[in-house]
Design a protein around this motif. Structure first.
Motif, short mmCIF file in Angstrom:
data_model
loop_
_atom_site.label_atom_id
_atom_site.label_comp_id
_atom_site.label_asym_id
_atom_site.label_seq_id
_atom_site.Cartn_x
_atom_site.Cartn_y
_atom_site.Cartn_z
N GLU B 133 0.96 -1.28 -0.13
CA GLU B 133 0.05 -0.01 -0.02
C GLU B 133 0.81 1.40 -0.07
O GLU B 133 0.30 2.31 -0.17
CB GLU B 133 -0.98 0.06 1.16
CG GLU B 133 -0.41 -0.15 2.40
CD GLU B 133 -1.27 0.28 3.76
OE1 GLU B 133 -2.10 1.06 3.68
OE2 GLU B 133 -1.14 -0.98 4.70
N TYR B 134 2.21 1.01 0.03
CA TYR B 134 2.86 2.32 0.25
C TYR B 134 3.87 2.38 -1.15
O TYR B 134 4.61 3.26 -0.93
CB TYR B 134 4.15 2.20 1.58
CG TYR B 134 3.23 2.21 2.84
CD1 TYR B 134 2.30 2.99 3.37
CD2 TYR B 134 3.61 1.07 3.60
CE1 TYR B 134 1.77 2.96 4.66
CE2 TYR B 134 3.04 0.85 4.93
CZ TYR B 134 2.19 1.76 5.35
OH TYR B 134 1.47 1.78 6.57
N ARG B 135 3.66 1.60 -1.98
CA ARG B 135 4.54 1.43 -3.00
C ARG B 135 4.95 2.79 -3.44
O ARG B 135 5.95 3.41 -4.01
CB ARG B 135 4.06 0.56 -4.20
CG ARG B 135 2.81 1.21 -4.72
CD ARG B 135 2.45 0.22 -5.85
NE ARG B 135 2.01 -1.07 -5.77
CZ ARG B 135 2.54 -2.16 -6.28
NH1 ARG B 135 3.51 -2.02 -7.36
NH2 ARG B 135 2.00 -3.36 -5.97
N LYS B 136 3.96 3.77 -3.84
CA LYS B 136 4.23 5.13 -4.41
C LYS B 136 4.61 6.16 -3.34
O LYS B 136 4.83 7.34 -3.69
CB LYS B 136 2.91 5.55 -5.30
CG LYS B 136 2.56 4.73 -6.24
CD LYS B 136 3.54 4.79 -7.56
CE LYS B 136 2.99 3.77 -8.72
NZ LYS B 136 3.89 3.56 -9.36
N HIS B 137 4.62 5.68 -2.10
CA HIS B 137 4.87 6.59 -0.73
C HIS B 137 6.54 7.07 -0.85
O HIS B 137 7.35 6.36 -1.20
CB HIS B 137 4.61 6.04 0.38
CG HIS B 137 3.06 6.16 0.79
ND1 HIS B 137 2.76 6.66 2.15
CD2 HIS B 137 2.19 5.87 -0.12
CE1 HIS B 137 1.36 6.44 1.88
NE2 HIS B 137 1.15 5.95 0.69
N PRO B 138 6.70 8.44 -0.59
CA PRO B 138 8.23 8.66 -0.68
C PRO B 138 8.70 8.15 1.04
O PRO B 138 7.86 8.19 1.86
CB PRO B 138 8.17 10.38 -0.40
CG PRO B 138 6.68 10.78 -0.28
CD PRO B 138 5.85 9.59 -0.57
N PRO B 139 9.88 7.32 1.06
CA PRO B 139 10.18 6.76 2.29
C PRO B 139 10.10 7.67 3.39
O PRO B 139 9.71 7.05 4.46
CB PRO B 139 11.62 6.35 1.72
CG PRO B 139 11.67 6.16 0.54
CD PRO B 139 10.60 7.27 0.01
N HIS B 140 10.35 8.97 3.18
CA HIS B 140 10.65 9.68 4.52
C HIS B 140 9.17 9.63 5.20
O HIS B 140 9.37 10.25 6.42
CB HIS B 140 11.21 11.02 4.23
CG HIS B 140 10.47 12.09 3.59
ND1 HIS B 140 10.52 12.01 2.23
CD2 HIS B 140 9.52 12.81 3.97
CE1 HIS B 140 9.53 13.04 1.81
NE2 HIS B 140 9.07 13.55 2.83
N LEU B 141 7.98 9.43 4.47
CA LEU B 141 6.78 9.68 5.33
C LEU B 141 6.26 8.08 5.94
O LEU B 141 5.23 8.12 6.56
CB LEU B 141 5.65 10.01 4.20
CG LEU B 141 5.77 11.59 3.79
CD1 LEU B 141 4.63 11.65 2.70
CD2 LEU B 141 5.65 12.31 4.54
N LEU B 142 7.43 7.08 6.05
CA LEU B 142 6.84 6.03 6.44
C LEU B 142 7.34 6.27 8.00
O LEU B 142 8.35 7.08 8.49
CB LEU B 142 7.90 4.89 6.10
CG LEU B 142 7.53 4.54 4.35
CD1 LEU B 142 8.53 3.46 4.10
CD2 LEU B 142 6.12 4.30 4.10
#
Lengths: 277, 277
Positions: B133-142
């Motif tokens: 579900e995070y595939r398109k997320h920028p990593p720093h928002l994880l």
């Protein structure tokens, strides 16, 4: 110093997250308090800390310092930030001077104290964090061990002689010996009459030290009380996504199987005493 | 197999001449499919040890041999780095891409993997590490835990034979810590279903003794030397020695011993009592 949070809510502007990071918080920090604030990642712990000295402004509600509103015209924020010292997470990353002495002296110098007073403050602060001033003053903070760096950073905050000391994850990344030393330092400061607030997800540490525990979940305060009753509230802790510390899991197991009769022990050393009695 | 023969490592100090020995004549064999936990106080040489395993550091004396390749030979560098993956304490220091899926694809692109294969590996990895579900997320928002999972996912996508973890749980909250640990030990159980040559060897550095209990072998470093190297249940018998090294033993190891000594329980009874904890 009495610090009172009244119906305090906070949300960040201009971010996709439009929920309250802190929601309707009510509590009061009292003289002699040794408080642990625990909560899972993202529960609002670090955001909360920043409201103690006005680093963040509440979206609604207010903070009262000894009865005076933090954001009122008469409040001297500069002065407040010397009376409430905050040690942020990984404070050693903020060390910047060439010597340990200069780094610890930075705060009291900015307060406009005389060199003699600054000198006394630096020596005293280093002593309180267990670093020998003669040995460490002239050394570069960058070449100390991780634990020593952290203690220098804490000394830098203590040097401003705050009444209240707030620490965010003070044990992160330290080894057990480093953690034990920080524990001793905080106990000593509390004995000297400082109010101490620890924010941590290292629950063993909080339970060993603090006499009062506040639990945050999604920005809400869901527990505020002594540690004796908190651990009977397994359901509340589960809801807050907090794992019972290992030692308490062991104690609970022994109690449930009738190996020990006491359910009111919280630390490994208390358990050792009971088993060897 | 990774072999360390008389490995020493000396850091230069501030003046550039005097030096301190971070590793002092280490001899060790790391066998295929092993899960080795490494403990040691801050400054004991753990990170230096980790960095010697994939040629980030080359020992100042002695040799490290990864599957017959000397780490000191620059020609072996690419092959060694492909075989030996690293996951560091702070995922922010190792994540480079702008989205989660790009981060997983990054290493594969560098290896020149074909697009269809890359696609397949990325999808499989996203699924396995619950990052779809995070595939398109920028990593720093994880969150911290998710970032560390991503760092591991990106390493695993390259299909390494060895993975070195340098305190990957130190900065995580207890829940994320537990999650990452479960992923690590899942790799270990999956090994049982694989041929020896396909097994993944894990070298796991940690400060938390209870995290090492399910490992095959616990290695304790002290002052650059190996102080203990044995199965966890044997190593943690040495409570006093380990404490003297500034480390701790898992609370259950200590309490089990006490139950036998003071409460007259048999070893079997004690194991039964702690079952599943």
């Amino acid at each position: 110093m009495k610090i009172r949070f009244e119906e305090l809510s906070f949300k960040y502007d201009n971010t996709p997250v439009q929920r309250n990071v802190l929601e309707s918080l009510n509590f009061e920090i009292l003289e002699h308090d040794f408080v642990g604030i625990i909560g899972a990642s993202g529960s609002g712990k670090t955001t909360l800390i920043q409201h103690f000295t006005g680093l963040l402004q509440p979206s609604s509600g207010r903070v009262l310092i000894d009865g005076q509103e933090l954001n009122s015209a008469g409040m001297d924020l500069g002065d407040l930030r010397t009376r409430i010292g905050i040690v942020f997470q990984f404070p050693e990353s903020q060390l910047f001077e060439e010597t340990v002495y200069a780094d610890v002296a930075f705060g009291p110098q900015n307060m406009g104290l005389s060199e003699a007073e600054v000198h006394d403050r630096v020596e005293e602060s280093l002593r309180l964090v267990g670093l020998d001033a003669d040995h460490f003053s002239k050394r570069s903070p960058f070449h100390l061990s991780e634990g020593e760096k952290r203690r220098v950073a804490i000394a830098g905050v203590i040097a401003m002689n705050p009444d209240v000391l707030i620490l965010d994850e003070p044990t992160a990344c330290l080894d057990p010996e480093g953690i034990r030393i920080i524990e001793e330092i905080l106990r000593g400061l509390h004995r000297l009459g400082k109010q101490i607030i620890i924010v941590s997800h290292h629950m063993d540490f909080v339970v060993r030290l603090c006499n009062r525990i506040i639990v945050l979940q999604n920005g809400k305060l869901i527990y505020d009380g002594d540690k004796k009753s908190i651990f009977n509230q397994t359901r509340m802790l589960n809801r807050a996504n907090i794992l019972l510390p290992r030692v308490l899991q062991v104690i609970k197991r022994l109690f449930d199987h009738g190996v020990i009769e006491n359910s009111d022990i919280f630390t490994a050393s208390e358990l050792r005493k009971v088993l060897t009695a | 197999m990774i072999q360390l023969n008389q490995v020493s490592f000396e850091y230069k100090n501030d003046e550039g001449n005097l030096s301190e020995l971070a590793l002092d004549g280490i001899n060790l064999e790391i066998r295929e499919g092993e899960f080795i936990a490494v403990m040691g106080r801050n400054g004991s040489g753990k990170s230096t040890f980790a960095r010697c395993l994939n040629a980030l550091l080359v020992p100042t004396a002695g040799e490290v041999i990864v599957d017959h390749m000397l780490t000191s030979d620059r020609d072996n560098l690419i092959e060694i780095r492909r075989k030996v993956g690293m996951v560091f304490q702070n995922p922010d220091n190792q994540i480079v891409s702008t989205t989660v899926e790009r981060e997983i694809a990054f290493g594969l692109e560098n290896l020149g993997v074909s697009t269809p294969v890359m696609h397949e590996v990325v999808e499989g990895t996203l699924r396995r590490f619950r990052l779809e579900e995070y595939r398109k997320h920028p990593p720093h928002l994880l969150s911290g835990g998710e970032k560390q999972r991503l760092a591991l996912a990106a390493v695993m996508a390259m299909n390494p034979k060895y993975i070195v973890f340098d305190e990957p749980t130190a900065m995580l909250d207890p829940i994320s810590q537990q999650e990452l640990l479960n992923i690590l030990y899942d790799i270990k159980s999956e090994n049982l279903k694989k041929k020896t040559t396909d097994q993944i060897t894990i070298i796991f550095i940690t400060q938390f003794p209870e995290e090492t209990l399910r490992s095959d072998r616990v290695l304790i470093l002290n002052k650059g030397r190996i102080a203990f190297d044995d199965r966890p249940e044997y190593v943690f018998q040495n409570i006093k020695e380990i404490r003297n090294m500034g480390l701790d033993v898992p609370i259950e190891s200590e309490i089990k011993k006490m139950l036998v000594e003071y409460k007259g329980l048999s070893l079997e009874e004690v194991d039964e009592l702690f079952h599943g904890l």
